[in-house]
Design a protein around this motif. Structure first.
Motif, PDB file in Angstrom:
ATOM      1  N   ARG A  22      54.924 -18.299-134.673  1.00 19.20           N
ATOM      2  CA  ARG A  22      54.938 -17.023-133.948  1.00 19.20           C
ATOM      3  C   ARG A  22      56.346 -16.436-133.996  1.00 19.20           C
ATOM      4  O   ARG A  22      57.341 -17.167-134.063  1.00 19.20           O
ATOM      5  CB  ARG A  22      54.477 -17.203-132.504  1.00 19.20           C
ATOM      6  CG  ARG A  22      55.422 -17.974-131.615  1.00 19.20           C
ATOM      7  CD  ARG A  22      54.988 -17.951-130.148  1.00 19.20           C
ATOM      8  NE  ARG A  22      56.057 -18.405-129.282  1.00 19.20           N
ATOM      9  CZ  ARG A  22      56.300 -19.692-128.968  1.00 19.20           C
ATOM     10  NH1 ARG A  22      55.550 -20.665-129.461  1.00 19.20           N
ATOM     11  NH2 ARG A  22      57.299 -20.000-128.161  1.00 19.20           N
ATOM     12  N   VAL A  31      68.487 -26.432-133.773  1.00 16.32           N
ATOM     13  CA  VAL A  31      67.173 -26.478-134.418  1.00 16.32           C
ATOM     14  C   VAL A  31      66.314 -25.251-134.129  1.00 16.32           C
ATOM     15  O   VAL A  31      65.370 -24.975-134.872  1.00 16.32           O
ATOM     16  CB  VAL A  31      66.389 -27.763-134.041  1.00 16.32           C
ATOM     17  CG1 VAL A  31      67.217 -29.011-134.351  1.00 16.32           C
ATOM     18  CG2 VAL A  31      65.929 -27.759-132.597  1.00 16.32           C
ATOM     19  N   ASP A  32      66.617 -24.539-133.047  1.00 14.39           N
ATOM     20  CA  ASP A  32      65.789 -23.378-132.693  1.00 14.39           C
ATOM     21  C   ASP A  32      66.522 -22.488-131.684  1.00 14.39           C
ATOM     22  O   ASP A  32      67.725 -22.676-131.458  1.00 14.39           O
ATOM     23  CB  ASP A  32      64.403 -23.817-132.183  1.00 14.39           C
ATOM     24  CG  ASP A  32      64.474 -24.704-130.936  1.00 14.39           C
ATOM     25  OD1 ASP A  32      65.494 -24.656-130.214  1.00 14.39           O
ATOM     26  OD2 ASP A  32      63.504 -25.440-130.678  1.00 14.39           O
ATOM     27  N   ASN A  33      65.820 -21.534-131.076  1.00  6.88           N
ATOM     28  CA  ASN A  33      66.444 -20.602-130.130  1.00  6.88           C
ATOM     29  C   ASN A  33      66.727 -21.246-128.774  1.00  6.88           C
ATOM     30  O   ASN A  33      67.327 -20.631-127.910  1.00  6.88           O
ATOM     31  CB  ASN A  33      65.580 -19.336-129.958  1.00  6.88           C
ATOM     32  CG  ASN A  33      64.152 -19.657-129.529  1.00  6.88           C
ATOM     33  OD1 ASN A  33      63.671 -20.781-129.730  1.00  6.88           O
ATOM     34  ND2 ASN A  33      63.466 -18.698-128.957  1.00  6.88           N
ATOM     35  N   TYR A  74      63.673 -15.081-134.071  1.00  7.36           N
ATOM     36  CA  TYR A  74      63.240 -16.340-134.683  1.00  7.36           C
ATOM     37  C   TYR A  74      61.739 -16.373-134.959  1.00  7.36           C
ATOM     38  O   TYR A  74      60.948 -15.820-134.180  1.00  7.36           O
ATOM     39  CB  TYR A  74      63.543 -17.513-133.740  1.00  7.36           C
ATOM     40  CG  TYR A  74      65.010 -17.848-133.610  1.00  7.36           C
ATOM     41  CD1 TYR A  74      65.569 -18.886-134.371  1.00  7.36           C
ATOM     42  CD2 TYR A  74      65.828 -17.149-132.742  1.00  7.36           C
ATOM     43  CE1 TYR A  74      66.911 -19.201-134.249  1.00  7.36           C
ATOM     44  CE2 TYR A  74      67.172 -17.458-132.611  1.00  7.36           C
ATOM     45  CZ  TYR A  74      67.715 -18.488-133.372  1.00  7.36           C
ATOM     46  OH  TYR A  74      69.041 -18.800-133.249  1.00  7.36           O
ATOM     47  N   GLY A 117      63.105 -23.334-134.926  1.00  5.07           N
ATOM     48  CA  GLY A 117      63.168 -21.874-134.894  1.00  5.07           C
ATOM     49  C   GLY A 117      63.914 -21.411-136.126  1.00  5.07           C
ATOM     50  O   GLY A 117      65.033 -21.865-136.383  1.00  5.07           O
ATOM     51  N   GLU A 134      55.675 -27.582-124.853  1.00  6.19           N
ATOM     52  CA  GLU A 134      56.485 -27.073-125.976  1.00  6.19           C
ATOM     53  C   GLU A 134      57.912 -27.621-125.923  1.00  6.19           C
ATOM     54  O   GLU A 134      58.507 -27.912-126.966  1.00  6.19           O
ATOM     55  CB  GLU A 134      56.485 -25.536-125.947  1.00  6.19           C
ATOM     56  CG  GLU A 134      57.155 -24.942-127.165  1.00  6.19           C
ATOM     57  CD  GLU A 134      56.788 -23.492-127.410  1.00  6.19           C
ATOM     58  OE1 GLU A 134      55.775 -23.011-126.882  1.00  6.19           O
ATOM     59  OE2 GLU A 134      57.533 -22.849-128.163  1.00  6.19           O
ATOM     60  N   ILE A 191      59.187 -19.150-134.599  1.00 10.07           N
ATOM     61  CA  ILE A 191      59.066 -20.482-134.011  1.00 10.07           C
ATOM     62  C   ILE A 191      57.956 -21.231-134.743  1.00 10.07           C
ATOM     63  O   ILE A 191      56.857 -20.704-134.921  1.00 10.07           O
ATOM     64  CB  ILE A 191      58.720 -20.388-132.503  1.00 10.07           C
ATOM     65  CG1 ILE A 191      59.796 -19.582-131.757  1.00 10.07           C
ATOM     66  CG2 ILE A 191      58.539 -21.782-131.908  1.00 10.07           C
ATOM     67  CD1 ILE A 191      61.184 -20.174-131.802  1.00 10.07           C
ATOM     68  N   GLU A 196      59.393 -14.797-132.222  1.00 10.83           N
ATOM     69  CA  GLU A 196      59.948 -14.753-130.857  1.00 10.83           C
ATOM     70  C   GLU A 196      61.378 -14.251-130.969  1.00 10.83           C
ATOM     71  O   GLU A 196      62.277 -15.016-131.338  1.00 10.83           O
ATOM     72  CB  GLU A 196      59.879 -16.159-130.236  1.00 10.83           C
ATOM     73  CG  GLU A 196      60.232 -16.191-128.758  1.00 10.83           C
ATOM     74  CD  GLU A 196      59.999 -17.585-128.138  1.00 10.83           C
ATOM     75  OE1 GLU A 196      58.836 -18.032-128.054  1.00 10.83           O
ATOM     76  OE2 GLU A 196      61.001 -18.227-127.757  1.00 10.83           O
TER      77      GLU A 196
END
Lengths: 148, 148
Positions: A90, B144-146, A95, A9, B110, A97, A92
């Protein structure tokens, strides 16, 4: 068949910037390998990625701005040829993603384990490029093992 | 079934230290999550790993010092239950090679993409722990992401 899958993200509202980093020579060279030749902005184009130990030629097979980039590996290590690399993007919340898929490995060979870890490292480099303006492409990439 | 695979090389001749980092509470807490309970040095033992959002309970299913550690996930997110986590170690020149496998995901959801990237980050934390004496376990792990 075996697949490498990752999710990062990127804290940005600029999904176009992420798409651009996946479809332009300058963008790709700023997070994967500085030795990149070719533009990835047209289906059918060839992009050449080079590293000290060799490299990969990719044919751009699908593009849908700003949410899909797909390549087919047409030259490189035997295990890579014919495999498919896909980036799905996308927005989100705060972020972008990135769902990453390196699909259709014939066998889960040891080299695939290595490539899986390296893809994570390079996707973190892409994240850093967009979030801070600076990626960490080869040859200054983070090394994960004795295969680099 | 889908698998997460990784390969890291840890620059050390002390394979026993790497095995210890995978089989003792203090070792595991120093690279994966500081909130670790239980010892992993006996087959049948339960180790509990906790994070802000939840955690995982592992049953130690195989041990062969210093080259194999295997766990079965017995509690945690639905997608993890029944999956197998395996670390295969071997000395190769100046490196201890860690082949990591998180096997038998029912579907390539995911969340599996996210976990694949996070495993790479945590294996790099294990590498750092052995090479420098300092890992980067949760809650100070690289995000690494949300989903973190």
């Amino acid at each position: 068949m075996s697949d490498i899958l990752h999710r990062v993200g990127i804290k940005t509202s600029a999904i176009d910037e992420v798409y651009s980093a996946l479809t332009t020579r300058n963008g790709l060279a700023a997070w994967w390998t500085t030795d990149t030749t070719g533009e990835g902005d047209q289906v059918g184009n060839i992009i050449q990625f080079r590293f000290a130990a060799g490299g990969f030629d990719m044919k751009v097979t699908k593009l849908h701005a700003p949410d899909l980039v797909e390549w087919e590996v047409i030259d490189g290590p035997a295990e890579w040829i014919g495999t498919i690399i896909r980036f799905e993007l996308r927005q989100e919340g705060d972020y972008v993603i990135v769902l990453f898929k390196h699909l259709n490995w014939k066998e889960p060979v040891e080299f695939m384990h290595h490539c899986s870890t390296k893809w994570a490292i390079f996707l973190m480099s892409l994240k850093s490029l967009i979030e801070t303006g600076k990626g960490q492409p080869n040859p200054d990439d983070v090394k994960v093992d004795n295969w680099n």
